[in-house]
Design an enzyme around this catalytic site. Structure first.
Site, PDB file in Angstrom:
ATOM      1  N   GLU A  11       0.956  -0.750  -0.191  1.00 56.47           N
ATOM      2  CA  GLU A  11      -0.053  -0.302  -0.327  1.00 56.47           C
ATOM      3  C   GLU A  11       0.768   1.067  -0.177  1.00 56.47           C
ATOM      4  OE1 GLU A  11      -3.291   0.388  -0.016  1.00 56.47           O
ATOM      5  OE2 GLU A  11      -4.183  -1.605   1.019  1.00 56.47           O
ATOM      6  N   CYS A  15      -2.804   9.170   3.281  1.00 53.80           N
ATOM      7  CA  CYS A  15      -1.869   7.933   2.077  1.00 53.80           C
ATOM      8  C   CYS A  15      -2.738   8.733   0.285  1.00 53.80           C
ATOM      9  CB  CYS A  15      -2.023   6.394   2.245  1.00 53.80           C
ATOM     10  SG  CYS A  15      -3.482   5.608   2.681  1.00 53.80           S
ATOM     11  N   GLU A  18       3.886  13.525  -4.502  1.00 54.81           N
ATOM     12  CA  GLU A  18       2.837  13.102  -3.122  1.00 54.81           C
ATOM     13  C   GLU A  18       3.750  14.513  -2.105  1.00 54.81           C
ATOM     14  OE1 GLU A  18       3.386   9.352  -0.527  1.00 54.81           O
ATOM     15  OE2 GLU A  18       0.846   9.391  -0.667  1.00 54.81           O
TER      16      GLU A  18
HETATM   17  P1  NAP Z   1       8.228   4.436   4.694  1.00 54.48           P
HETATM   18  O1  NAP Z   1       9.718   5.266   5.166  1.00 54.48           O
HETATM   19  O2  NAP Z   1       8.085   4.534   3.203  1.00 54.48           O
HETATM   20  O3  NAP Z   1       8.271   3.998   5.839  1.00 54.48           O
HETATM   21  C1  NAP Z   1       7.599   2.995   6.141  1.00 54.48           C
HETATM   22  C2  NAP Z   1       7.668   2.337   6.595  1.00 54.48           C
HETATM   23  O4  NAP Z   1       8.682   0.969   6.417  1.00 54.48           O
HETATM   24  C3  NAP Z   1       8.369   1.925   8.143  1.00 54.48           C
HETATM   25  O5  NAP Z   1       8.242   0.567   9.111  1.00 54.48           O
HETATM   26  C4  NAP Z   1      10.168   2.121   8.005  1.00 54.48           C
HETATM   27  O6  NAP Z   1      10.530   2.311   9.069  1.00 54.48           O
HETATM   28  C5  NAP Z   1       9.770   1.303   7.140  1.00 54.48           C
HETATM   29  N1  NAP Z   1      10.880   1.242   5.883  1.00 54.48           N
HETATM   30  C6  NAP Z   1      11.380   2.730   6.222  1.00 54.48           C
HETATM   31  N2  NAP Z   1      12.597   1.650   4.839  1.00 54.48           N
HETATM   32  C7  NAP Z   1      12.532  -0.549   5.478  1.00 54.48           C
HETATM   33  C8  NAP Z   1      13.031  -1.051   4.263  1.00 54.48           C
HETATM   34  N3  NAP Z   1      14.605  -0.483   3.543  1.00 54.48           N
HETATM   35  N4  NAP Z   1      13.152  -2.217   4.497  1.00 54.48           N
HETATM   36  C9  NAP Z   1      12.145  -2.095   5.305  1.00 54.48           C
HETATM   37  N5  NAP Z   1      11.222  -1.514   5.997  1.00 54.48           N
HETATM   38  C10 NAP Z   1      11.323   0.042   6.097  1.00 54.48           C
HETATM   39  O7  NAP Z   1       7.044   5.615   4.788  1.00 54.48           O
HETATM   40  P2  NAP Z   1       6.908   6.983   6.120  1.00 54.48           P
HETATM   41  O8  NAP Z   1       8.301   7.652   5.375  1.00 54.48           O
HETATM   42  O9  NAP Z   1       6.619   6.166   6.926  1.00 54.48           O
HETATM   43  O10 NAP Z   1       5.518   7.162   4.961  1.00 54.48           O
HETATM   44  C11 NAP Z   1       5.117   8.124   4.254  1.00 54.48           C
HETATM   45  C12 NAP Z   1       5.046   7.278   3.272  1.00 54.48           C
HETATM   46  O11 NAP Z   1       4.392   6.206   3.327  1.00 54.48           O
HETATM   47  C13 NAP Z   1       3.567   8.313   2.307  1.00 54.48           C
HETATM   48  O12 NAP Z   1       4.385   8.254   1.058  1.00 54.48           O
HETATM   49  C14 NAP Z   1       2.492   7.867   2.224  1.00 54.48           C
HETATM   50  O13 NAP Z   1       2.183   7.931   1.094  1.00 54.48           O
HETATM   51  C15 NAP Z   1       2.568   6.261   2.542  1.00 54.48           C
HETATM   52  N6  NAP Z   1       1.595   5.491   3.016  1.00 54.48           N
HETATM   53  C16 NAP Z   1       0.874   5.467   2.092  1.00 54.48           C
HETATM   54  C17 NAP Z   1      -0.518   4.427   2.426  1.00 54.48           C
HETATM   55  C18 NAP Z   1      -1.137   3.274   1.814  1.00 54.48           C
HETATM   56  O14 NAP Z   1      -1.501   3.114   2.159  1.00 54.48           O
HETATM   57  N7  NAP Z   1      -1.391   3.045   0.619  1.00 54.48           N
HETATM   58  C19 NAP Z   1      -0.729   4.829   4.116  1.00 54.48           C
HETATM   59  C20 NAP Z   1       0.150   5.372   4.897  1.00 54.48           C
HETATM   60  C21 NAP Z   1       1.520   6.094   4.061  1.00 54.48           C
HETATM   61  P3  NAP Z   1      11.353   3.639   9.407  1.00 54.48           P
HETATM   62  O15 NAP Z   1      10.203   4.297  10.172  1.00 54.48           O
HETATM   63  O16 NAP Z   1      11.993   3.014  10.662  1.00 54.48           O
HETATM   64  O17 NAP Z   1      12.023   4.322   8.746  1.00 54.48           O
END
Ligand code: NAP
Ligand code: MG
Length: 489
Positions: free
Chosen positions: A256, A290, A391
């Site tokens: 997602e 999101c 985004e």
């Molecule tokens: P993110 O950096 O992608 O992080 C999401 C999760 O993944 C966090 O738990 C993060 O840990 C972990 N993560 C980061 N790098 C990773 C890796 N290499 N391997 C495995 N896990 C990893 O996103 P965010 O900054 O937390 O959230 C914002 C983004 O999420 C936005 O772009 C938004 O569009 C998207 N989002 C999408 C949805 C949906 O339903 N489609 C919902 C909410 C958010 P850390 O926190 O330790 O980095």
């Protein structure tokens, strides 16, 4: 509100026990409303990932979980929903402290919705089953549905508890064991979910919680050969990395990811309703949604009026302490996220968009503490501009003009994403035709940002694949086995 007592450092949940990290490492989690450290949290590393995967496997293969009836499993999932409702005050206070979302949103909307998710999937556990197929006269052929196994649920910081419930509840209902990795900015409510799981009687290893950095803890889960499936919500960039890394062990993956969802207002819409919907569509949860309706497409005849009304509302939006009932919008999640949002605002200006409201940090709020960004409306945005394509994930709206249905649909679909869309019109035929033409996993008509446990949610295009919620979500946590019994020839 009474103070919430939290352990310092907060331990991890592995194999039914609360533990410190083997490495002894901890990290801080900060309240974005006052920039103060809330507490420290034990940081899981490879040792914990490995221990958790083993415990999960034991739970599935040796423990009571794998032998439990569907009804019993469903009852445990249901009871988690009950406990969430009983503990709304505590959970909402923790979620608000860790995310900066208003207490109203945590207490009245998101935690109750999480409870509803557990209730829905609690009921679903007993409704799963395969099919008997009519094939050859000499064969008895049927399918079995089996849990996919050990699930790594990796979630972001915008709806920490709610988005965890979207994965944990269906995975448990399907009979899987889940290792939950919360975002580093917001580990606290996931630990609460782990505690609730233990307290309602989930056996050891069935729901484990491992806070830690995505680049190490998250990656270790994605690479671990003992993990069968990764359910991820987060950025498209990290989604791509996960997909690549999961290829090594051919894990099942659902993603997602991000969005740049169009909210389309036709001139024949109920404009007051549309303005209200466009407003919450972008500013709910400070735009950290999101599915945020971050591109507002307005038909030329009403464009000026709609943008003016939105700008007026944006200027009047009350920012402040998220615990204050008068507050309508809290701070964005972190200093880093604030810098990123402010950078996008700068780029919007530079590329020639016109600021109709906001445009900077809200420094007058909360005595200058906290990551508050003014609700921002950009007008005269053209589809090529960066703020119309990327985004932002903050309280920034890009308003774009269009002429007629065809132009609206073309502009709506001019994106690599496809998570959600909104359509505002009084013409039912137009509403349904546009709903069909827009490439997005969810289309709201004359409303925006509504969810129900029964209604599947997920992306087209680079917004990801797989569906959460609804009975569809269960598919992600089940394998299908075909059985062929030879009866004779
Ligand atoms: P993110 O950096 O992608 O992080 C999401 C999760 O993944 C966090 O738990 C993060 O840990 C972990 N993560 C980061 N790098 C990773 C890796 N290499 N391997 C495995 N896990 C990893 O996103 P965010 O900054 O937390 O959230 C914002 C983004 O999420 C936005 O772009 C938004 O569009 C998207 N989002 C999408 C949805 C949906 O339903 N489609 C919902 C909410 C958010 P850390 O926190 O330790 O980095
Ligand atoms: Mg992150």
């Amino acid at each position: 509100m009474e103070a919430i007592a939290l352990p310092r450092p907060a331990p991890l949940l592995v194999d039914g026990e609360w533990r410190a990290a083997v490495s002894g490492k901890t990290f801080e989690t900060v309240n974005p409303a006052d920039e103060r450290v809330i507490t420290e949290v034990a940081e899981a590393g490879e040792a914990e990932v490995d221990a958790a995967v083993r415990a999960a496997r034991r739970a599935l293969e040796e423990g009571p979980w794998g032998r439990m009836s569907a009804a019993e499993r469903g009852r445990l999932v249901w009871r988690m929903g009950e406990r969430i409702l009983e503990e709304l005050d505590r959970l909402a206070a923790i979620e608000t402290m860790d995310t900066g979302k208003t207490l109203f949103d945590s207490r009245k909307i998101e935690l109750p919705m999480a409870a509803a998710i557990f209730h829905y999937y609690g009921g679903a556990a007993t409704k799963l089953g395969g099919r008997t197929l009519i094939t050859h006269p000499g064969a008895f052929t049927y399918t079995l549905r089996e849990p996919v196994g050990v699930v790594a649920a990796i979630v972001p910081w915008n709806f920490p508890f709610l988005l965890a419930s979207w994965k944990v509840a269906p995975a448990l209902a399907a009979g899987c064991a889940v290792i939950l990795k919360p975002a580093s900015e917001t580990p606290l409510s996931a630990l609460e979910m782990g505690r609730i799981g233990l307290e309602v009687g989930l056996p050891a290893g069935v729901l484990q919680v491992l806070p830690g950095p995505g680049s190490t803890t998250g990656m270790a889960l994605v690479r671990h050969p003992g993990v069968n499936k990764v359910a991820f919500t987060g950025s498209t960039e990290v989604g791509r990395t996960i997909l690549r890394e999961a290829a090594g062990t051919v894990k099942r993956v659902t993603l997602e990811l991000g969005g740049k969802s169009p909210n389309i207002v036709f001139a024949d819409a109920d404009l007051d309703a549309a303005v209200k919907g466009a407003f919450t569509g972008i500013f709910y949860n400070k735009g950290e949604v999101c599915a945020a309706g971050s591109r507002l497409l307005v038909e030329r005849a009403v464009h000026e009026e709609v943008v003016a009304k939105l700008a007026e509302r944006a200027r009047a939006l009350k920012l402040g302490d998220p615990r204050d009932p008068a507050t309508r919008m809290g701070p964005v999640i972190s200093a880093r996220q604030m810098a990123s949002v402010l950078r996008y605002i700068e780029v919007g200006r530079r590329e020639g968009a016109v600021l109709a409201a906001g445009g900077g940090r809200a420094t007058e709020v909360n005595e200058g503490r906290g990551y508050f960004v003014q609700p921002t409306v950009f007008d005269r945005v053209s589809p090529e501009m960066t703020i119309a394509r990327e985004e932002i994930f903050g309280p920034v709206l890009a308003a774009i003009e269009f002429d007629g249905v065809e132009d609206a649909v073309a502009k709506a679909n001019a994106t690599v994403y496809g998570l959600a869309a909104g359509v505002w019109t009084r013409d039912v035929t137009k509403a349904h035709l546009v709903a069909r033409a827009v490439r997005a996993g969810t289309v709201w008509i004359n409303t925006y940002n509504l969810y129900d446990p029964a209604l599947p949610f997920g992306g087209y295009g680079q917004s990801g694949f797989g569906r959460e919620l609804g009975l569809e979500a269960l598919e992600a946590y089940l394998e299908t086995k075909s059985v062929w019994l030879h009866l004779g020839s």
